[in-house]
Scaffold this motif. Sequence first.
Motif, PDB file in Angstrom:
ATOM      1  N   ALA A  53      -5.516  20.955  16.143  1.00 29.53           N
ATOM      2  CA  ALA A  53      -4.500  19.947  14.963  1.00 29.53           C
ATOM      3  C   ALA A  53      -6.131  18.843  14.493  1.00 29.53           C
ATOM      4  CB  ALA A  53      -3.833  19.942  15.586  1.00 29.53           C
ATOM      5  N   ALA A  54      -6.149  18.914  13.082  1.00 29.23           N
ATOM      6  CA  ALA A  54      -6.772  17.595  12.833  1.00 29.23           C
ATOM      7  C   ALA A  54      -5.742  16.354  12.650  1.00 29.23           C
ATOM      8  CB  ALA A  54      -7.791  18.152  11.494  1.00 29.23           C
ATOM      9  N   ALA A  55      -6.383  15.246  12.700  1.00 33.35           N
ATOM     10  CA  ALA A  55      -5.094  14.297  12.232  1.00 33.35           C
ATOM     11  C   ALA A  55      -5.136  13.740  11.292  1.00 33.35           C
ATOM     12  CB  ALA A  55      -5.575  12.600  13.032  1.00 33.35           C
ATOM     13  N   ALA A  56      -3.934  13.496  11.127  1.00 31.64           N
ATOM     14  CA  ALA A  56      -3.476  13.587   8.979  1.00 31.64           C
ATOM     15  C   ALA A  56      -4.201  12.027   8.761  1.00 31.64           C
ATOM     16  CB  ALA A  56      -1.642  13.619   8.793  1.00 31.64           C
ATOM     17  N   PRO A  57      -4.054  12.101   7.837  1.00 31.15           N
ATOM     18  CA  PRO A  57      -4.764  10.789   7.122  1.00 31.15           C
ATOM     19  C   PRO A  57      -3.968   9.018   6.936  1.00 31.15           C
ATOM     20  CG  PRO A  57      -4.786  12.456   5.432  1.00 31.15           C
ATOM     21  CD  PRO A  57      -4.561  12.869   6.417  1.00 31.15           C
ATOM     22  N   ALA A  58      -4.236   8.460   7.368  1.00 28.81           N
ATOM     23  CA  ALA A  58      -2.779   7.691   7.274  1.00 28.81           C
ATOM     24  C   ALA A  58      -2.641   7.400   6.197  1.00 28.81           C
ATOM     25  CB  ALA A  58      -3.264   6.444   7.670  1.00 28.81           C
ATOM     26  N   PRO A  59      -0.561   7.156   5.372  1.00 26.49           N
ATOM     27  CA  PRO A  59      -0.328   7.028   4.034  1.00 26.49           C
ATOM     28  C   PRO A  59      -1.414   5.619   3.425  1.00 26.49           C
ATOM     29  CG  PRO A  59       1.010   7.202   5.319  1.00 26.49           C
ATOM     30  CD  PRO A  59      -0.150   7.140   6.092  1.00 26.49           C
ATOM     31  N   ALA A  60      -2.204   5.475   1.686  1.00 23.65           N
ATOM     32  CA  ALA A  60      -2.565   4.372   0.860  1.00 23.65           C
ATOM     33  C   ALA A  60      -1.429   2.856   0.746  1.00 23.65           C
ATOM     34  CB  ALA A  60      -3.095   4.655   0.251  1.00 23.65           C
ATOM     35  N   PRO A  61      -1.788   2.147   1.225  1.00 25.42           N
ATOM     36  CA  PRO A  61      -0.617   1.321   1.181  1.00 25.42           C
ATOM     37  C   PRO A  61      -0.086   1.495  -0.236  1.00 25.42           C
ATOM     38  CG  PRO A  61      -2.625   0.394   1.807  1.00 25.42           C
ATOM     39  CD  PRO A  61      -3.007   1.058   2.120  1.00 25.42           C
ATOM     40  N   SER A  62       0.590   0.422  -1.196  1.00 25.90           N
ATOM     41  CA  SER A  62       1.599   0.849  -2.256  1.00 25.90           C
ATOM     42  C   SER A  62       0.934  -0.489  -2.557  1.00 25.90           C
ATOM     43  CB  SER A  62       3.156   0.868  -2.815  1.00 25.90           C
ATOM     44  OG  SER A  62       3.025   0.188  -1.911  1.00 25.90           O
ATOM     45  N   LYS A  63       0.908  -0.774  -4.291  1.00 29.03           N
ATOM     46  CA  LYS A  63       0.545  -2.006  -4.687  1.00 29.03           C
ATOM     47  C   LYS A  63       1.425  -3.227  -4.129  1.00 29.03           C
ATOM     48  CE  LYS A  63      -1.864  -0.062  -8.739  1.00 29.03           C
ATOM     49  NZ  LYS A  63      -1.513  -0.304 -10.005  1.00 29.03           N
ATOM     50  N   ALA A  64       2.362  -2.975  -3.739  1.00 29.59           N
ATOM     51  CA  ALA A  64       3.623  -4.480  -3.656  1.00 29.59           C
ATOM     52  C   ALA A  64       3.546  -4.432  -2.581  1.00 29.59           C
ATOM     53  CB  ALA A  64       5.098  -3.418  -4.325  1.00 29.59           C
ATOM     54  N   GLU A  65       2.477  -3.371  -1.435  1.00 34.36           N
ATOM     55  CA  GLU A  65       1.902  -4.081  -0.249  1.00 34.36           C
ATOM     56  C   GLU A  65       0.818  -5.022  -0.040  1.00 34.36           C
ATOM     57  OE1 GLU A  65       2.242  -0.612   2.075  1.00 34.36           O
ATOM     58  OE2 GLU A  65       4.574  -0.172   1.688  1.00 34.36           O
ATOM     59  N   ALA A  66      -0.283  -4.265  -1.085  1.00 32.08           N
ATOM     60  CA  ALA A  66      -1.837  -5.196  -1.312  1.00 32.08           C
ATOM     61  C   ALA A  66      -1.088  -6.942  -0.949  1.00 32.08           C
ATOM     62  CB  ALA A  66      -2.420  -5.256  -2.704  1.00 32.08           C
ATOM     63  N   PRO A  67      -2.478  -7.404  -0.142  1.00 36.43           N
ATOM     64  CA  PRO A  67      -2.018  -8.949   0.121  1.00 36.43           C
ATOM     65  C   PRO A  67      -2.873  -9.600  -1.334  1.00 36.43           C
ATOM     66  CG  PRO A  67      -3.953  -7.403   1.304  1.00 36.43           C
ATOM     67  CD  PRO A  67      -3.679  -6.751   0.901  1.00 36.43           C
ATOM     68  N   ALA A  68      -2.096 -10.606  -1.867  1.00 38.15           N
ATOM     69  CA  ALA A  68      -2.343 -11.431  -2.559  1.00 38.15           C
ATOM     70  C   ALA A  68      -4.109 -12.060  -2.545  1.00 38.15           C
ATOM     71  CB  ALA A  68      -1.408 -12.643  -2.996  1.00 38.15           C
ATOM     72  N   PRO A  69      -5.010 -11.677  -3.821  1.00 42.41           N
ATOM     73  CA  PRO A  69      -6.472 -13.252  -3.206  1.00 42.41           C
ATOM     74  C   PRO A  69      -5.665 -14.184  -3.301  1.00 42.41           C
ATOM     75  CG  PRO A  69      -5.662 -12.473  -5.849  1.00 42.41           C
ATOM     76  CD  PRO A  69      -4.752 -12.040  -5.227  1.00 42.41           C
ATOM     77  N   ARG A  70      -6.776 -15.013  -2.331  1.00 45.19           N
ATOM     78  CA  ARG A  70      -6.943 -16.599  -1.546  1.00 45.19           C
ATOM     79  C   ARG A  70      -7.407 -17.666  -3.242  1.00 45.19           C
ATOM     80  NH1 ARG A  70      -9.339 -20.108   0.990  1.00 45.19           N
ATOM     81  NH2 ARG A  70     -11.155 -19.488   0.992  1.00 45.19           N
ATOM     82  N   ARG A  71      -6.661 -18.546  -3.276  1.00 50.05           N
ATOM     83  CA  ARG A  71      -6.676 -19.416  -3.904  1.00 50.05           C
ATOM     84  C   ARG A  71      -7.702 -20.479  -3.308  1.00 50.05           C
ATOM     85  NH1 ARG A  71      -3.688 -19.858  -8.745  1.00 50.05           N
ATOM     86  NH2 ARG A  71      -3.912 -22.285  -9.018  1.00 50.05           N
ATOM     87  N   LEU A  72      -9.159 -20.426  -4.634  1.00 51.40           N
ATOM     88  CA  LEU A  72      -9.858 -21.210  -3.596  1.00 51.40           C
ATOM     89  C   LEU A  72      -9.566 -23.029  -4.337  1.00 51.40           C
ATOM     90  CD1 LEU A  72     -12.935 -19.827  -6.297  1.00 51.40           C
ATOM     91  CD2 LEU A  72     -12.334 -19.451  -4.062  1.00 51.40           C
ATOM     92  N   THR A  73      -9.709 -23.200  -3.292  1.00 49.74           N
ATOM     93  CA  THR A  73      -9.665 -25.007  -3.743  1.00 49.74           C
ATOM     94  C   THR A  73     -10.482 -25.629  -4.812  1.00 49.74           C
ATOM     95  OG1 THR A  73     -11.786 -25.796  -1.710  1.00 49.74           O
ATOM     96  CG2 THR A  73      -9.049 -24.723  -0.885  1.00 49.74           C
TER      97      THR A  73
END
Length: 343
Positions: free
Chosen positions: A36-56
């Motif tokens: 049996a093939a391994a099932a793909p991991a579910p994609a993280p939701s938008k709420a779970e995406a990391p926020a971009p880092r602000r430039l100094t």
Amino acid sequence: MRNLIVLSACCFVIATAGAKDPPASPAPASAAAKPAAAAPAPAPSKAEAPAPRRLTAAEQRVIDEQAELDLQARIAARIAEMRANQQQRAAAAAKAARQAAAAKKKKQAVAAKPPPPANGTHWAYDGEFGPANWSKINAKWSQCGQGGRQSPIDIRDGMKVDLEKLAFDYKPSSFSVIDNGHTVQVNVAGGNYLTVQNRSYELVQFHFHRPSEERINGKSFEMVVHLVHRDVEGRLAVLAVLLERGAGHNMIQTVWNNLPLEKHDTVQPSVVLDIAEMLPERRDYYTYMGSLTTPPCTEGVLWLVMKQPMQASPQQMAIFSRLYPFNARPVQAHSGRVIKESN
């Protein structure tokens, strides 16, 4: 026995999975043989995406400075390109100006350079080769256009004085007749003389013009005969005898009887010609200094124009007219010219 054990194990696994998952359609038999093939991991939701880092502030300043440098570099390159194009256009304009200046200078030099001296030999009484252009046809004929004592003239207001009588020593002579392309010319053997002003001139030839080149107080005549004389020093004297319609002239008829059949041919008759028959009974005359009436229009010629015309018949004049309907040079200005006439 081994197969039974394996089958039992498979049934145990299926039963265990069925307690948690919804029933699934049976898989093909071939799929049971594959793992049996391994099932793909579910994609993280938008709420779970990391926020971009602000430039100094320092990082943003570096980015802005680099963008400004790039813009300045592009501006500098564009300015350099525009300057290069401007320099090329200026160089092309300067080159065109130099070429135009050189062409103009060359043209001016060509215009300033005197034309090569003309050396034509053909002339006529009208048209492109007529009297107005004689001085341009040949450099040696310059007096035809620039001379101050040109002939013929309209003889007016002559000073009446006691001129010496003309002395003629003409005698029957051998002769030749040539149609030279401009007139009928009669070359006369030597021994015929005209004496005037204590100088003797020998008759060389005579020829005809129609109408008369000379005018007397504005009047032109049907024809004229010019008898050309030369002295031992080469000076010329021309005696002009005017012709009007009337009785036939014996000497002229002798010339016509011996006309050549072609232009530039010469006929040498066996008879002689009595030149004295060409002279009028009265010997009164006009005199002035002029020129030859044909190229090269040499000046310093003594002209003697007889006052009394001679006659030629209409038939005799018609013969010449068939050869030369017109062969007379227009009269020339003679302001200030000294003209004498016998009383």
